[in-house]
Design a protein around this motif. Structure first.
Motif, mmCIF file in Angstrom:
data_model
loop_
_atom_site.group_PDB
_atom_site.id
_atom_site.type_symbol
_atom_site.label_atom_id
_atom_site.label_comp_id
_atom_site.label_asym_id
_atom_site.label_seq_id
_atom_site.Cartn_x
_atom_site.Cartn_y
_atom_site.Cartn_z
ATOM 1 N N UNK B 252 23.537 38.056 25.084
ATOM 2 C CA UNK B 252 23.275 37.248 26.277
ATOM 3 C C UNK B 252 23.247 38.161 27.504
ATOM 4 N N UNK B 253 24.174 39.116 27.508
ATOM 5 C CA UNK B 253 24.256 40.006 28.643
ATOM 6 C C UNK B 253 22.999 40.868 28.767
ATOM 7 N N UNK B 254 22.543 41.422 27.620
ATOM 8 C CA UNK B 254 21.298 42.196 27.646
ATOM 9 C C UNK B 254 20.131 41.292 28.018
ATOM 10 N N UNK B 255 20.155 40.068 27.467
ATOM 11 C CA UNK B 255 19.095 39.109 27.771
ATOM 12 C C UNK B 255 19.018 38.826 29.261
ATOM 13 N N UNK B 256 20.184 38.716 29.918
ATOM 14 C CA UNK B 256 20.167 38.407 31.346
ATOM 15 C C UNK B 256 19.565 39.562 32.140
ATOM 16 N N UNK B 257 19.821 40.799 31.674
ATOM 17 C CA UNK B 257 19.223 41.959 32.348
ATOM 18 C C UNK B 257 17.699 41.921 32.168
ATOM 19 N N UNK B 258 17.263 41.611 30.926
ATOM 20 C CA UNK B 258 15.823 41.523 30.666
ATOM 21 C C UNK B 258 15.207 40.409 31.510
#
Lengths: 453, 540
Positions: B252-258
């Motif tokens: 989720x954290x990587x997704x939010x950056x993307x």
């Protein structure tokens, strides 16, 4: 350039005189004409060389693109060294002139510009490259055109070229002593983390073979590769944490390159991994890389180099003073590849003075055995394998972005170009002195492999 | 180190009153040889000296430990005496570390600084913890107990047992008992005592406990070793469950950056159809704006540092937005409907912007600090969540929501959608389409700018910052469905989570490749992405 012209002129004049002497009287008039022509040519040339009384030095470092972050500083160091040398009266009575080109972090461009430096600018020596791939790209050019390249960065070894002088560390001058130090501190489990390209892969291969030779079990070694510029380290750091909870002291040996380091260290700090729990020893993190980072959470993580800015010697103090004055910024730091250029440049100057010419073959021969002071208080010498002797220092990161040396080798270590820990290279040696003159002599078969890579 | 320092400082303040008379009474002569021993025998000698100093139990040694950690202690070369070096009146003077008496001036090369390495740092932490088990601040006691747990020193068993028995605070007592159990495991206590201790340690259920138990489990076979192995296996299986939860969170954290990186592109590429290769540079400009704001705050208004990101947000939006509008007006508007030329032109612009920033700010990384509310982490069970990542997730969702509201409920959003659906009809209805184009491009760029503010917290602020996000951003937009913001949201989160689940098995490099292959296959099946726009407008 001047030198070559002058030699051409002398030999022309000589031939002409000899021709005159050999001629029968009947054609002396023609001989006189020839002599006159020779004299005129020599006069013309000396006029030309009076205007052009410099020795050119090529600087082949990326000033734009990804590698600019590291290489721009090296270009500045070269300009400083050349300026300082000119203040001392230049070399062989001539001024040095820097020819700076920008290969823009583009590997084929390195080869193109190397060709330009050697054929158009006719530089006497070139200082340049950072990544191994850029060095591999220019290597055939320097061999074909018989140039001289000084390569200032630590690298994976497994190479020795007649035309390249490696002033950075070979694996045995950086990686292996670092592992030895940690093993002495009680580390039994090893994470080998690196960026996915030739330097980390070869270094880790050597380290893995070395660790296994020291009796480390397979399950105590974890190898991890990440792409260039990797920025999301959350689960890799979590994996390292997991690997570290097996009840044995664990350390990370990092060959992570360039930009990926900052997010890596930030994540370590975020997940609360302290150097007292799992220390990280890095081979590509120096003072410059730490400049963009709050180092308080990184206290105690390690780096292995052959030079640290914090080394307390009069030579180093002098160098830092000159550098900060040259760059007009008293906050600028110095690092290991900069020292390598200082050593390389001083060696080249000494070799040219010894040879009395900048002619590549003479200088290459004169280089071997040249010894100049390094900045950590010793003498570095150029060995027959075109690698130099260096001390190995292990430093711990301090709160101010500097390193505190916690361990150093008692003497200087000779760079070992062909690693003894890899089956492919353990029988190879390099010796560029006559009569061997071979970069990869196989001591088992007694034959020279020929090609240098 | 922070917590250790803090603990130490608190302790020193506390001890100040007690220690002053104590120091006057203590014969410093008995301590002096121990202090001087710090400078002999390298790290091994210093480690022994630290243990000897700690064994005196004298609070007067605490300032010595602090000075040693701070790197203020030196060995005077002339008489091998350990002294404090302090600057006084522009010159360095040597000071007796025990009495504080000035011993006279020293030159730069007269002394060798006592260096501290990781081993000594651990030893000092354990020594200080041993001395502060009865500190008045419960937080200090907890920190001490934690250090003692890690040190697991059998010699501390009696002290820990006494401290745990006297402890009134339940939370602190639990930590002390764990530390005691850890020390018992390393001592030569009976098997029954050790098995009981294993129970106490196993109840922690975290990695430190696992590490200790694994260590015991690898010892000589016997009932204790067996119990430790069983307990370790139990912890490991519960940690595996937490591990899965952690992977979801990382995803989720990587997704939010993307999402942050891609959402601006979802507007310029998704809505307007401009292949904007300079999108990453808008992110970079946002990050550099944050840097400049922080520099100004550092030099002029240090008190505002925690607000620096809030101040940087609108500025980054404006700066990137204006650069975006300038690019649209000067270059892109001449190239509408010519994707190849747009691609090449914006690629050129991206190189120009990178080099411009490199010239202006230098090629090296710039330091952007984390405000205090974005540093550190907290734990839910065995799941540790860092504040920085949490705020970025929250922030990206806020940006997404704000953008949805803007598109749906404002006149500008309406005009934008109208122009996207049917440019000629919108124009006929009196909408100034060139103006809408410029504003839309500015909006997309501005959002990229505020993404840069967030990314400056987790990534390098260097001229190359944008390059690493451009490919990922395009992948997200194409995967989610061009022209649909919901698609961008779902696409970003899906790619983030898939990536994080693949990484442990396939490695970071192969993981990336697999994701790329997955997207290519997916696009073969559904060329318009997850959420395809329907209707005639799409075909036009």
């Amino acid at each position: 350039m001047t030198l070559r012209h002058r030699e051409a002129a002398t030999s022309f004049a000589e031939t002409a005189t000899r021709a005159v002497a050999a001629l029968p009287a009947s054609v002396l008039r023609a001989g006189r004409v020839l002599g006159l022509a020779a004299g005129l040519a020599a006069a013309g040339l000396s006029a030309a060389s009076a205007q052009d009384e410099t020795i050119k030095v090529g600087v082949l470092h990326s000033l734009s693109g990804t590698m600019a972050i590291s290489e721009t500083t090296l270009k500045d160091v070269m300009l400083m060294l050349i300026e300082e040398q000119n203040k001392k009266g230049g070399l062989l009575g001539k001024k040095l002139e820097a020819v700076v080109v920008d290969p823009a972090s583009d590997w084929p461009r390195f080869a193109e510009l190397a060709r330009k430096l050697l054929t158009e600018d006719k530089v006497a020596a070139t200082f340049g490259c950072w990544t191994s791939v850029s060095r591999k790209s220019v290597l055939p050019v320097f061999e074909e055109l018989n140039g001289i390249l000084f390569y200032p960065v630590q690298y994976e070894g497994e190479e020795s070229s007649k035309n390249i002088f490696y002033t950075g560390a070979a694996p045995n001058q950086q990686a292996i002593p670092a592992v030895d130090y940690l093993a002495a501190e009680g580390v039994e489990r090893w994470v080998l983390a690196g960026t996915d390209y030739v330097y980390p892969r070869t270094t880790n291969k050597i380290l893995e073979a070395y660790l296994k030779a020291q009796g480390v079990a397979d399950e105590d070694i974890m190898i991890n590769y990440t792409p260039f510029g990797h920025s999301d380290w959350q689960n890799i750091v979590a994996d390292i944490k997991k690997f570290g909870s097996a009840g044995k002291k664990t350390a990370v040996v990092s060959t992570i390159n360039g930009d990926a380091n900052v997010p890596f260290y930030k994540e370590l700090a975020n997940q609360g991994i302290k150097a007292t729990d799992i220390p990280v020893v890095a081979f590509s993190v120096g003072e410059e890389e730490l400049a963009g980072l709050d180092t308080q959470p990184l206290l105690g993580h390690l780096a292995a180099w052959n030079y640290f800015m914090s080394v307390d010697t009069p030579e180093n103090e002098e160098f830092i003073k000159t550098w900060q004055a040259f760059i007009k910024n008293d906050k600028r730091v110095t690092n290991d590849p900069m020292e390598a250029h200082v050593i390389g440049f001083n060696m080249w100057v000494a070799a040219v003075e010894k040879a009395g010419t900048t002619e590549p073959d003479a200088v290459i021969d004169a280089m071997i055995g040249v010894a100049v002071p390094n900045l950590s208080g010793g003498l570095s010498a150029m060995m027959p394998n075109h690698h130099i002797t260096k001390p190995v220092l292990i430093g711990e990161i301090q709160g101010d972005g500097q390193f505190d040396v916690v361990w150093e080798t008692s003497g200087l270590v000779v760079g070992d170009e062909w690693s003894d820990f890899l089956p492919d290279s353990k029988d190879l040696i390099s010796d560029w002195r006559a009569p061997m003159k071979c970069g990869n002599f196989n001591v088992a078969t007694g034959k020279c492999g020929g090609a240098t890579q | 180190m922070f917590t250790f320092r803090k603990a130490l400082t608190t302790l020193l303040v506390m001890l100040a009153l007690v220690a002053a008379p104590a120091m006057a009474q203590t014969p410093t002569d008995t301590l002096r040889p121990l202090v001087d021993a710090l400078g002999q025998g390298g790290f091994d000698g210093a480690e022994k000296a630290i243990a000897a100093l700690a064994a005196t139990g004298d609070p007067a040694v605490l300032p010595i430990f602090e000075a040693l950690t701070a790197g203020d202690l030196n060995v005077r070369k002339a008489d091998k005496r350990v002294v404090l070096v302090r600057e006084e009146g522009g010159a360095d003077v040597a000071v007796d570390p025990l009495t504080g008496a000035v011993l006279g001036p020293v030159g730069r090369r007269d002394t060798d600084r006592l260096r501290v390495n990781n081993r000594l740092r651990s030893a000092i932490a354990a020594a200080v913890a041993g001395l502060s088990l009865r500190a008045s601040d419960p937080q200090v006691r907890i920190t001490s107990a934690e250090s003692m747990f890690k040190a697991a020193d059998p010699a501390m068993v009696p002290a820990l047992a006494a401290a745990a028995a006297d402890e009134e605070n339940a939370a602190v007592r639990a930590r002390l008992e764990q530390a005691l159990a850890a020390s018992v495991l390393r001592s030569d206590a009976s098997d029954d005592e050790k098995i009981a201790a294993i129970g106490v340690v196993a109840a922690r259920g975290d990695r430190d406990a696992l590490s200790l138990l694994n260590n015991i489990a690898s010892g000589t076979p016997g009932p204790v070793q067996q119990a430790a192995a069983d307990a370790a296996a139990g912890i490991e299986s519960s940690l595996a469950v937490w591990g899965a939860a952690q992977n979801v969170w990382y995803g989720v954290s990587l997704g939010s950056v993307l999402l942050l990186a891609a959402i601006g592109l979802a507007i310029t590429f998704g809505v307007m159809g401009v292949i904007n290769m300079a999108h990453g540079e808008m992110v970079m400009i946002g990050a550099y704006t944050t840097f400049v704001v922080q520099e100004i705050i550092r030099t002029s208004f240090p008190g505002l540092f925690d607000w620096s990101l809030a101040i940087a947000l609108p500025l980054a939006f404006c700066v990137s937005g204006l650069v975006g509008i300038a690019i649209e007006r000067s270059v892109i508007r001449w190239l509408y409907g010519r994707p190849l030329e747009t691609l090449l032109a914006t690629w050129g612009i991206s190189l120009i912007l990178q080099q411009a920033v490199r010239t202006a700010f230098g090629p090296s990384n710039r330091e952007v600090g984390n405000p205090s509310w974005m540093s550190g982490s907290f734990e839910i069970g065995q799941l540790s969540i860092t504040y920085g990542r949490l705020w970025i997730v929250v922030f990206s969702l806020c940006v997404f929501a704000a953008l949805m509201l803007l598109m749906r409920y404002t006149p500008f959003g309406l005009q934008m959608r109208a122009v996207t659906q049917n440019r000629r009809m919108a124009s006929v209805m009196g909408i100034r389409t060139p103006w809408v184009d410029a504003m839309t491009f500015g909006l997309g760029s501005g959002i990229a700018g505020i993404a840069g503010v967030a990314l400056s917290q987790i990534d390098n602020v260097s001229p190359n910052l944008g390059q690493s996000y451009i490919i990922d951003s395009f992948m997200v937009v194409v995967f989610g469905g061009v022209g649909n913001l919901w698609g961008t949201l779902v696409g970003a989160l899906t790619l983030g989570v898939v990536n994080k689940f693949l990484e442990p098995y396939a490695g970071a490099v192969l993981g990336k490749i697999l994701v790329l292959v997955f997207i290519i296959l997916f696009i073969q099946k559904r060329p318009r992405g997850l959420f395809a726009l329907k209707g005639r407008a799409v075909e036009a």
